[in-house]
Design an enzyme around this catalytic site. Structure first.
Site, mmCIF file in Angstrom:
data_model
loop_
_atom_site.group_PDB
_atom_site.id
_atom_site.type_symbol
_atom_site.label_atom_id
_atom_site.label_comp_id
_atom_site.label_asym_id
_atom_site.label_seq_id
_atom_site.Cartn_x
_atom_site.Cartn_y
_atom_site.Cartn_z
ATOM 1 N N ASP A 104 0.844 -1.202 0.000
ATOM 2 C CA ASP A 104 0.000 0.000 0.000
ATOM 3 C C ASP A 104 0.877 1.250 0.000
ATOM 4 O OD1 ASP A 104 -2.163 -1.686 0.222
ATOM 5 O OD2 ASP A 104 -2.283 -1.504 2.406
HETATM 6 N N1 URA Z 1 -1.248 -6.024 3.690
HETATM 7 C C1 URA Z 1 -1.735 -4.767 3.764
HETATM 8 O O1 URA Z 1 -2.771 -4.535 4.367
HETATM 9 N N2 URA Z 1 -1.046 -3.799 3.174
HETATM 10 C C2 URA Z 1 0.115 -3.979 2.518
HETATM 11 O O2 URA Z 1 0.692 -3.027 2.012
HETATM 12 C C3 URA Z 1 0.609 -5.290 2.443
HETATM 13 C C4 URA Z 1 -0.086 -6.299 3.036
#
Ligand code: URA
Length: 234
Positions: A104
Site C-alpha cells: 500500500d
Molecule cells: N497487507 C496490507 O494490508 N497492506 C500492505 O501493504 C501489504 C499487506
C-alpha cells in the site's frame, strides 16, 4: 537495442562518450570494430567487447528495495504520484521492472522489483507458499483467540477467505503477521477482523529473506544469487 544505449546502461560512459569510444574503435561486435554508435545489437546474441573486455549482459535483474511510505508500488495509473520504479536509477532503465506483489501507499519495507515475469508469479502465487512477514503497530483490543483465528484461516467480513497465517504479539501494540497470499489490504483487514487497527505497516521479509537493514528508505540493491534462490526455487 542500440549499441550506445546498451553500453551506457552497462556503465561504460555517457552516450556522448560512447560515440567517441566507438569512433576510436575500442568497441567490437563479434570480433569486428563497431561501425556506428547507433547500430542495433542483440545483447543476448552478439559478443560486445569494450577495450577487449566482454560486456556481460544480464537478461534479468532482481532488486530488493526499502519502499518508503508515500511511494506507489504500481508501475501504471500513478496519477502523477512517484512510483517505486521511479526511484530506480538510470543503470537499470533498460529493464522493464515490476513489483513482485504490491505494498500500500503507506506501507514501507521490502519490495522486490524484477523484469522476470515467471519469478514474480512464483513469489505472489499462493500455491507457492512464499511467506511475507510484516511488522505492524496496532491499536485496539485483540480477540483472546486472535492467533488461533489466523492459524485456522480467517474469513473477512466481506466473505473473503484467507489461508492460514501467523500472528505473533511483540506487545499489546506491536505484532508480526506472516502470510503467503497478497490480497488487497490483507494484513490490515485480517488484523481488523480480530479487533486490531493497523497504524503502521512494514514488510520485513519475503520467502525468509530479510530486508537489508543497511538500505535506507528508497534505497535498493540487487539480490544475491543465494537470496534469489531462497525466496523461491525455480
Ligand atoms: N497487507 C496490507 O494490508 N497492506 C500492505 O501493504 C501489504 C499487506
Amino acid at each position: 537495442m542500440r549499441l550506445d544505449k546498451f553500453l551506457a546502461n552497462m556503465g561504460k560512459g555517457s552516450r556522448k562518450e560512447i560515440r567517441i569510444f566507438v569512433k576510436a574503435g575500442i568497441v567490437t561486435i563479434d570480433g569486428k570494430p563497431a561501425k556506428s554508435f547507433d547500430q542495433q545489437i542483440d545483447p543476448e546474441k552478439n559478443i560486445v567487447k569494450f577495450q577487449g573486455e566482454l560486456v556481460q549482459y544480464k537478461p534479468f535483474v532482481y532488486l530488493m528495495m526499502n519502499k518508503p511510505a508515500g511511494v506507489l508500488s504500481a508501475t501504471e495509473d500513478s496519477h502523477g504520484k512517484r512510483t517505486a520504479v521511479d526511484l530506480v536509477g538510470e543503470e537499470y532503465s533498460m529493464y522493464d521492472l515490476s513489483p513482485a506483489g504490491r505494498l500500500d501507499l503507506d506501507t514501507e519495507g521490502f519490495l522486490l522489483l524484477t523484469n522476470d515475469g515467471d519469478y514474480i508469479h512464483n513469489v505472489i502465487s499462493p500455491k507457492k507458499k512464499c511467506n511475507k512477514k510484516y511488522y505492524a503497530r496496532v491499536s485496539g483490543k485483540a480477540d483472546a483467540d486472535a492467533a488461533q483465528k489466523f492459524e485456522n484461516g480467517l474469513v473477512l467480513r466481506d466473505g473473503t477467505e484467507c489461508q492460514p497465517a501467523k500472528l505473533e504479539f511483540l506487545s499489546d501494540s506491536e505484532i508480526y503477521v506472516t502470510i503467503h497470499e497478497g490480497k488487497f489490504h490483507q494484513v490490515k483487514k485480517m488484523s481488523k477482523a480480530v479487533g486490531l487497527e493497523v497504524e503502521y505497516l512494514k514488510r520485513l521479509s519475503i520467502g525468509g529473506v530479510a530486508l537489508d537493514e543497511t538500505l535506507g528508505p528508497g534505497e535498493y540493491r540487487e539480490l544475491t544469487a543465494e537470496e534469489k534462490e531462497t525466496i523461491v526455487h525455480e
